[in-house]
Design a protein around this motif. Sequence first.
Motif, PDB file in Angstrom:
ATOM      1  N   VAL A 154       0.746  -1.142   0.047  1.00 53.67           N
ATOM      2  CA  VAL A 154      -0.076   0.009   0.006  1.00 53.67           C
ATOM      3  C   VAL A 154       0.848   1.097  -0.025  1.00 53.67           C
ATOM      4  O   VAL A 154       0.590   2.096  -0.739  1.00 53.67           O
ATOM      5  CB  VAL A 154      -0.924  -0.085   1.314  1.00 53.67           C
ATOM      6  CG1 VAL A 154      -1.746   1.426   1.397  1.00 53.67           C
ATOM      7  CG2 VAL A 154      -2.181  -1.158   1.039  1.00 53.67           C
ATOM      8  N   TRP A 158       1.126   4.402  -3.036  1.00 59.15           N
ATOM      9  CA  TRP A 158       0.736   5.929  -2.821  1.00 59.15           C
ATOM     10  C   TRP A 158       1.963   6.501  -2.976  1.00 59.15           C
ATOM     11  O   TRP A 158       1.957   7.635  -3.516  1.00 59.15           O
ATOM     12  CB  TRP A 158       0.270   6.050  -1.591  1.00 59.15           C
ATOM     13  CG  TRP A 158      -1.448   5.596  -1.155  1.00 59.15           C
ATOM     14  CD1 TRP A 158      -1.989   4.650  -0.628  1.00 59.15           C
ATOM     15  CD2 TRP A 158      -2.547   6.196  -2.093  1.00 59.15           C
ATOM     16  NE1 TRP A 158      -3.079   4.517  -0.782  1.00 59.15           N
ATOM     17  CE2 TRP A 158      -3.606   5.181  -1.502  1.00 59.15           C
ATOM     18  CE3 TRP A 158      -2.634   7.150  -2.926  1.00 59.15           C
ATOM     19  CZ2 TRP A 158      -4.863   5.741  -2.101  1.00 59.15           C
ATOM     20  CZ3 TRP A 158      -4.073   7.573  -3.390  1.00 59.15           C
ATOM     21  CH2 TRP A 158      -5.116   6.633  -2.866  1.00 59.15           C
ATOM     22  N   MET A 183      -2.930   9.416   2.878  1.00 61.66           N
ATOM     23  CA  MET A 183      -3.634   8.276   2.035  1.00 61.66           C
ATOM     24  C   MET A 183      -3.166   7.023   2.439  1.00 61.66           C
ATOM     25  O   MET A 183      -3.754   5.977   2.550  1.00 61.66           O
ATOM     26  CB  MET A 183      -3.557   8.501   0.512  1.00 61.66           C
ATOM     27  CG  MET A 183      -4.407   9.576  -0.092  1.00 61.66           C
ATOM     28  SD  MET A 183      -6.208   9.644   0.610  1.00 61.66           S
ATOM     29  CE  MET A 183      -6.625   8.210  -0.187  1.00 61.66           C
ATOM     30  N   THR A 184      -1.888   7.112   2.578  1.00 63.95           N
ATOM     31  CA  THR A 184      -1.106   5.906   3.028  1.00 63.95           C
ATOM     32  C   THR A 184      -1.345   5.304   4.366  1.00 63.95           C
ATOM     33  O   THR A 184      -1.895   4.281   4.601  1.00 63.95           O
ATOM     34  CB  THR A 184       0.293   6.316   3.084  1.00 63.95           C
ATOM     35  OG1 THR A 184       0.831   6.467   1.822  1.00 63.95           O
ATOM     36  CG2 THR A 184       1.247   4.908   3.449  1.00 63.95           C
ATOM     37  N   SER A 187      -4.970   4.073   4.350  1.00 67.70           N
ATOM     38  CA  SER A 187      -5.377   2.902   3.886  1.00 67.70           C
ATOM     39  C   SER A 187      -4.882   1.781   4.828  1.00 67.70           C
ATOM     40  O   SER A 187      -5.313   0.574   4.820  1.00 67.70           O
ATOM     41  CB  SER A 187      -4.449   3.022   2.631  1.00 67.70           C
ATOM     42  OG  SER A 187      -4.723   3.726   1.515  1.00 67.70           O
ATOM     43  N   TRP A 188      -3.698   2.057   5.720  1.00 70.46           N
ATOM     44  CA  TRP A 188      -3.313   1.089   6.542  1.00 70.46           C
ATOM     45  C   TRP A 188      -4.454   1.177   7.524  1.00 70.46           C
ATOM     46  O   TRP A 188      -4.799   0.060   8.119  1.00 70.46           O
ATOM     47  CB  TRP A 188      -2.155   1.727   7.241  1.00 70.46           C
ATOM     48  CG  TRP A 188      -0.960   1.716   6.311  1.00 70.46           C
ATOM     49  CD1 TRP A 188      -0.825   0.990   5.424  1.00 70.46           C
ATOM     50  CD2 TRP A 188       0.348   2.330   6.760  1.00 70.46           C
ATOM     51  NE1 TRP A 188       0.679   1.002   4.767  1.00 70.46           N
ATOM     52  CE2 TRP A 188       1.198   2.016   5.639  1.00 70.46           C
ATOM     53  CE3 TRP A 188       0.840   2.978   7.851  1.00 70.46           C
ATOM     54  CZ2 TRP A 188       2.602   2.295   5.668  1.00 70.46           C
ATOM     55  CZ3 TRP A 188       2.166   3.359   7.912  1.00 70.46           C
ATOM     56  CH2 TRP A 188       2.979   3.242   6.785  1.00 70.46           C
TER      57      TRP A 188
END
Length: 507
Positions: A154, A158, A183-184, A187-188
């Motif tokens: 992920v 990004w 965003m990273t 997402s995590w």
Amino acid sequence: MATTEALTPTATEAAQGIERIDVKAVNRKKAREEQHAAGAEYASRVKVYPKRARGFFRNIKWFVMAATTAVYYLLPWLRWDRGPGLPDQAVLMDIEHGRIFFFGLAIWPQELYLVTGFLVLSALALFLFTAIAGRVWCGYLCWQTVWTDMMVAVERFWQGDRNTRIRLDKEPWTAGKIYKKVMTHLSWILIAAATGGAFILYFRDAPTLFSEFFRGEAPLPSYVFFALLTGFTYLLGGIAREQVCIYMCPWPRIQGAMLDADSLLVTYRDFRGEPRGPFRKSQGWEGRGDCIDCNACVAVCPMGIDIRDGAQLECIQCALCIDACNGIMDKVDRPHGLIAYDTYRSIQSEKKGGGLQLRLIRPRTMLYAGVITFVSAIMLFALMSKTVLELNVIAERNPLYVLLSDGGIRNTYTVKILNKRYKPHTFTLGIEGLEGAKLSVLGQESQSEPQITVVPDDLREVRAYVTLPKEALAKHESEKVPFSFVVTDTGDGTKTERDTNFRKPVK
């Protein structure tokens, strides 16, 4: 004591058209030894920027990640018809009703020895695989490895691959950098939330709990464990990463006792690679090793180590360095296997000009295989002899007996019948071994053979009275007379007995 990784790759070539990556191992064997010698048991984390690897072992890891996460996330939604009134979730740890359902198998609290047996088998299998192939669990199946792999993928999506991520971290904070970082981490968090959410679905009907959870009607423990699993997955998989394997996990230290000279380990063949150094076609390969010191093996390592330093506690045997090295060997037209799965015995043989030696059958593996076979036989016997009906009898202690007006003695018992089948069954209740005694059940006093119906997968409790008339007392001299309650299935005639005692006054 960790060394700091150089953040800016140079244009220096290890061979024509092959960049020499300027990267240093942040977790070196020598640095750890110096750290321990200084009395320090922990070193602050230096961020590792693993480069994307491509090859056979990387593909295996992608496949294992997809398979294991798919099973974990989707298994609670799989249905299994057990009949009316019973949960239809294939895998369910039904804490509320004290049962574990695994497809067609139902495990009750008194059968938790089966769970213990499965865990023992799993541990023994892990020992066997470790003795044969080293830390194969750590490299491919451990949840920390799988979720860290997912988090790195992920992050790469990004922020880009290694060089791009390094440059991004050095840049000042701009709108673009903030966007990529946010965003990273978002997402995590979503991955972590899915992980925590999937976990709680194993303990309650998944569709029901899923709906209750978002309506705020789920049980409090569901929210507590969701928060815990989400937080720990985000922290350990996204932030701590390799620190978990180095400092938190006991397995790297335990597995050392299970390895021997014939265990397969990811190994750098120094006798072939040294002396290392950049390669120029004009020089030829005479008098030098195959390692061109490109550092590709270091750049792809998620643990931040250099496999060329030898066997190390930090190495999880993921074999990404093998893929990286084989790719470089293709480019310089040298054979694969400079870094490979190999054994210490084989390495010593090859150094002396011998061939590859692989001994899968040896005392250690035979011992593990033998114990696995023995435990498997016990488990198979336990599963085959697993009863679908259980009977429990509890004698009333206060009072032990009641003296009746006609001179007879009466004992009272609580009889519990557990029907583990998925259909209702009717049973007759009787006694054996107590000559002259009469049995009656509360609510069915007029029936000579009381019948008790138990609904599917449930327990029914009845109060039973055993009376010994005055004229029969003389036949039993002891204060405590053993006898048995007998339950007979009216459908197939199967019987289950439970021994107990009849109490009466001492003469």
